[in-house]
Design a protein around this motif. Structure first.
Motif, PDB file in Angstrom:
ATOM      1  N   ASN A 106       0.825  -1.205   0.000  1.00 25.50           N
ATOM      2  CA  ASN A 106       0.000   0.000   0.000  1.00 25.50           C
ATOM      3  C   ASN A 106       0.863   1.261   0.000  1.00 25.50           C
ATOM      4  O   ASN A 106       1.417   1.658   1.019  1.00 25.50           O
ATOM      5  CB  ASN A 106      -0.918  -0.014   1.224  1.00 25.50           C
ATOM      6  N   LYS A 107       0.967   1.833  -1.186  1.00 22.09           N
ATOM      7  CA  LYS A 107       1.740   3.059  -1.388  1.00 22.09           C
ATOM      8  C   LYS A 107       0.839   4.055  -2.107  1.00 22.09           C
ATOM      9  O   LYS A 107       0.245   3.728  -3.139  1.00 22.09           O
ATOM     10  CB  LYS A 107       2.992   2.771  -2.209  1.00 22.09           C
ATOM     11  N   LEU A 108       0.736   5.253  -1.538  1.00 18.40           N
ATOM     12  CA  LEU A 108      -0.136   6.274  -2.119  1.00 18.40           C
ATOM     13  C   LEU A 108       0.700   7.344  -2.798  1.00 18.40           C
ATOM     14  O   LEU A 108       1.608   7.923  -2.189  1.00 18.40           O
ATOM     15  CB  LEU A 108      -1.009   6.908  -1.035  1.00 18.40           C
ATOM     16  N   SER A 109       0.399   7.608  -4.058  1.00 19.34           N
ATOM     17  CA  SER A 109       1.104   8.644  -4.810  1.00 19.34           C
ATOM     18  C   SER A 109       0.648  10.026  -4.334  1.00 19.34           C
ATOM     19  O   SER A 109      -0.360  10.159  -3.619  1.00 19.34           O
ATOM     20  CB  SER A 109       0.809   8.504  -6.299  1.00 19.34           C
ATOM     21  N   ILE A 110       1.357  11.033  -4.744  1.00 21.12           N
ATOM     22  CA  ILE A 110       0.954  12.406  -4.419  1.00 21.12           C
ATOM     23  C   ILE A 110      -0.433  12.692  -4.990  1.00 21.12           C
ATOM     24  O   ILE A 110      -1.263  13.343  -4.349  1.00 21.12           O
ATOM     25  CB  ILE A 110       2.008  13.408  -4.935  1.00 21.12           C
ATOM     26  N   ALA A 111      -0.722  12.161  -6.173  1.00 22.88           N
ATOM     27  CA  ALA A 111      -2.057  12.337  -6.774  1.00 22.88           C
ATOM     28  C   ALA A 111      -3.142  11.679  -5.908  1.00 22.88           C
ATOM     29  O   ALA A 111      -4.226  12.249  -5.719  1.00 22.88           O
ATOM     30  CB  ALA A 111      -2.083  11.750  -8.183  1.00 22.88           C
ATOM     31  N   ASP A 112      -2.845  10.493  -5.389  1.00 25.03           N
ATOM     32  CA  ASP A 112      -3.795   9.816  -4.480  1.00 25.03           C
ATOM     33  C   ASP A 112      -4.065  10.679  -3.248  1.00 25.03           C
ATOM     34  O   ASP A 112      -5.212  10.857  -2.831  1.00 25.03           O
ATOM     35  CB  ASP A 112      -3.237   8.462  -4.013  1.00 25.03           C
ATOM     36  N   LEU A 113      -2.993  11.177  -2.654  1.00 28.02           N
ATOM     37  CA  LEU A 113      -3.129  11.992  -1.449  1.00 28.02           C
ATOM     38  C   LEU A 113      -3.916  13.267  -1.717  1.00 28.02           C
ATOM     39  O   LEU A 113      -4.766  13.668  -0.911  1.00 28.02           O
ATOM     40  CB  LEU A 113      -1.745  12.328  -0.877  1.00 28.02           C
ATOM     41  N   LYS A 114      -3.670  13.887  -2.857  1.00 26.35           N
ATOM     42  CA  LYS A 114      -4.412  15.109  -3.215  1.00 26.35           C
ATOM     43  C   LYS A 114      -5.892  14.809  -3.431  1.00 26.35           C
ATOM     44  O   LYS A 114      -6.756  15.626  -3.084  1.00 26.35           O
ATOM     45  CB  LYS A 114      -3.802  15.748  -4.465  1.00 26.35           C
ATOM     46  N   LYS A 115      -6.204  13.648  -3.973  1.00 21.00           N
ATOM     47  CA  LYS A 115      -7.600  13.242  -4.156  1.00 21.00           C
ATOM     48  C   LYS A 115      -8.302  13.104  -2.800  1.00 21.00           C
ATOM     49  O   LYS A 115      -9.446  13.550  -2.628  1.00 21.00           O
ATOM     50  CB  LYS A 115      -7.669  11.911  -4.915  1.00 21.00           C
ATOM     51  N   CYS A 171      -7.401   1.946   2.632  1.00 23.23           N
ATOM     52  CA  CYS A 171      -6.337   1.466   1.747  1.00 23.23           C
ATOM     53  C   CYS A 171      -5.943   0.059   2.194  1.00 23.23           C
ATOM     54  O   CYS A 171      -5.488  -0.140   3.323  1.00 23.23           O
ATOM     55  CB  CYS A 171      -5.131   2.388   1.829  1.00 23.23           C
ATOM     56  N   SER A 172      -6.146  -0.905   1.311  1.00 21.67           N
ATOM     57  CA  SER A 172      -5.752  -2.284   1.615  1.00 21.67           C
ATOM     58  C   SER A 172      -5.550  -3.039   0.318  1.00 21.67           C
ATOM     59  O   SER A 172      -6.184  -2.733  -0.702  1.00 21.67           O
ATOM     60  CB  SER A 172      -6.811  -2.990   2.465  1.00 21.67           C
ATOM     61  N   ASP A 173      -4.662  -4.006   0.345  1.00 17.99           N
ATOM     62  CA  ASP A 173      -4.354  -4.851  -0.836  1.00 17.99           C
ATOM     63  C   ASP A 173      -4.054  -4.010  -2.072  1.00 17.99           C
ATOM     64  O   ASP A 173      -4.410  -4.377  -3.199  1.00 17.99           O
ATOM     65  CB  ASP A 173      -5.528  -5.801  -1.131  1.00 17.99           C
ATOM     66  N   GLY A 174      -3.428  -2.869  -1.856  1.00 20.58           N
ATOM     67  CA  GLY A 174      -3.045  -2.022  -2.980  1.00 20.58           C
ATOM     68  C   GLY A 174      -4.160  -1.178  -3.551  1.00 20.58           C
ATOM     69  O   GLY A 174      -3.947  -0.439  -4.521  1.00 20.58           O
ATOM     70  N   ASP A 175      -5.357  -1.261  -2.996  1.00 22.50           N
ATOM     71  CA  ASP A 175      -6.496  -0.477  -3.477  1.00 22.50           C
ATOM     72  C   ASP A 175      -6.856   0.627  -2.486  1.00 22.50           C
ATOM     73  O   ASP A 175      -6.539   0.544  -1.302  1.00 22.50           O
ATOM     74  CB  ASP A 175      -7.725  -1.368  -3.675  1.00 22.50           C
ATOM     75  N   MET A 176      -7.578   1.623  -2.977  1.00 20.06           N
ATOM     76  CA  MET A 176      -8.043   2.731  -2.159  1.00 20.06           C
ATOM     77  C   MET A 176      -9.529   2.937  -2.457  1.00 20.06           C
ATOM     78  O   MET A 176      -9.899   3.308  -3.564  1.00 20.06           O
ATOM     79  CB  MET A 176      -7.244   3.996  -2.500  1.00 20.06           C
ATOM     80  N   GLU A 177     -10.384   2.627  -1.463  1.00 21.69           N
ATOM     81  CA  GLU A 177     -11.830   2.696  -1.669  1.00 21.69           C
ATOM     82  C   GLU A 177     -12.485   3.568  -0.598  1.00 21.69           C
ATOM     83  O   GLU A 177     -12.095   3.513   0.571  1.00 21.69           O
ATOM     84  CB  GLU A 177     -12.455   1.287  -1.587  1.00 21.69           C
ATOM     85  N   PRO A 178     -13.499   4.365  -0.979  1.00 19.37           N
ATOM     86  CA  PRO A 178     -14.201   5.150   0.034  1.00 19.37           C
ATOM     87  C   PRO A 178     -15.018   4.256   0.965  1.00 19.37           C
ATOM     88  O   PRO A 178     -15.532   3.214   0.546  1.00 19.37           O
ATOM     89  CB  PRO A 178     -15.118   6.072  -0.785  1.00 19.37           C
TER      90      PRO A 178
END
Length: 279
Positions: free
Chosen positions: A51-60, A71-78
């Motif tokens: 689980n690694k979040l890019s700067i774009a992920d963090l800005k979202k 964030c789990s298993d490499g995915d990011m879900e609301p």
């Protein structure tokens, strides 16, 4: 824990650390229950190998101020459920709150939902009690009742969507403790199946009147009265609907029906937007 929970505040903390060129950031990934250090690089936030979040992920995440992401298993879900209506958990400075179709289901102004639910439980629950928790939502009042020393807590929630969200909420984990029984169904229907004089305290936190008027009825209050033991206590969250008719407020109507059902010592508890009463 089912994963890492991130929202605007901790995603912004990670972005600030990256901007400063730091190698790590201390954030909470369990919705304010604890904090720990995570690595950051100029590429983003590293939670673990998967689980690694890019700067774009963090800005979202930062942009969606009223949303929590898992964030789990490499995915990011609301953290939400759109199967029937729109149910989601929203961040606060403490425990998350439940929001249904844009309506907040907790007192959160000037407090957090867990604290306000704990205050509701204190209005009715004493150590050693058997407690009925109607319309439990995320289960905060039931957990608070258990922590106050309740011997047994029966907690009822109608919505399967809410049950699903609370199974993913770290603040609801203690619902699995011995002494707490979770039941899915209608409080209005299930209370009729319960033995008389079987509870010392009832916490009643129904949806607003327009969604569940039967839970504010004299008939339902009579059932609460029936299942309570002598001198048993009730706290009833009424919310603060601005319904004024001919000088008679909505809460006054609740009090009138509670009296008709047999309750005594009925008091408005303004700071908790509810009413306390005794059998």
């Amino acid at each position: 824990m089912l994963g890492y929970y991130l929202h605007t505040k901790n995603a912004q903390q990670a972005l600030d650390a990256i901007k400063k060129g730091l190698s790590s950031v201390r954030i909470s990934t369990d919705l304010n229950l604890s904090e720990q250090d995570f690595s950051v690089t100029d590429q983003g936030l590293i939670l673990d190998e998967e689980n690694k979040l890019s700067i774009a992920d963090l800005k979202k995440i930062v942009k969606k101020t009223q949303r929590i992401y898992i964030c789990s298993d490499g995915d990011m879900e609301p953290l939400e459920d759109r199967s029937v209506g729109y149910y989601k958990l929203a961040p606060t400075d403490g425990a998350p709150l439940l929001e249904i179709s844009g309506v907040k289901m907790h007192i959160s102004k000037g407090t957090d939902p867990f604290k306000s639910a704990s205050e509701m439980a204190k209005q009715a629950v004493r150590s050693g009690d058997n407690v009925l928790d109607c319309c439990s939502g995320l289960g905060y009042a039931a957990i608070a009742a258990h922590r106050l020393g309740a011997k047994k807590v029966l907690t009822i929630e109608l919505s399967e969507s809410v049950m699903g969200l609370r199974a993913q909420n770290p603040w609801s984990n203690d619902l699995n403790n011995d002494g707490i029984e979770q039941r899915q169904g209608s409080s209005f229907e299930l209370i009729e199946t319960m033995p008389s004089i079987s509870f010392d305290a009832v916490i009643h936190d129904p949806p607003r009147f327009s969604l569940a008027g039967e839970l504010y009825s004299e008939g339902f209050y009579c059932e609460i009265y029936r299942v309570l033991r002598s001198n048993g206590r009730l706290f009833h969250y009424t919310g603060n609907p601005h319904i004024i008719k001919k000088g008679s407020s909505f809460v006054d109507g609740v009090i009138r029906r509670l009296k008709a059902a047999g309750f005594k010592n009925i008091q408005k508890v303004d700071h908790l937007m509810g009413v306390s009463a005794q059998k």
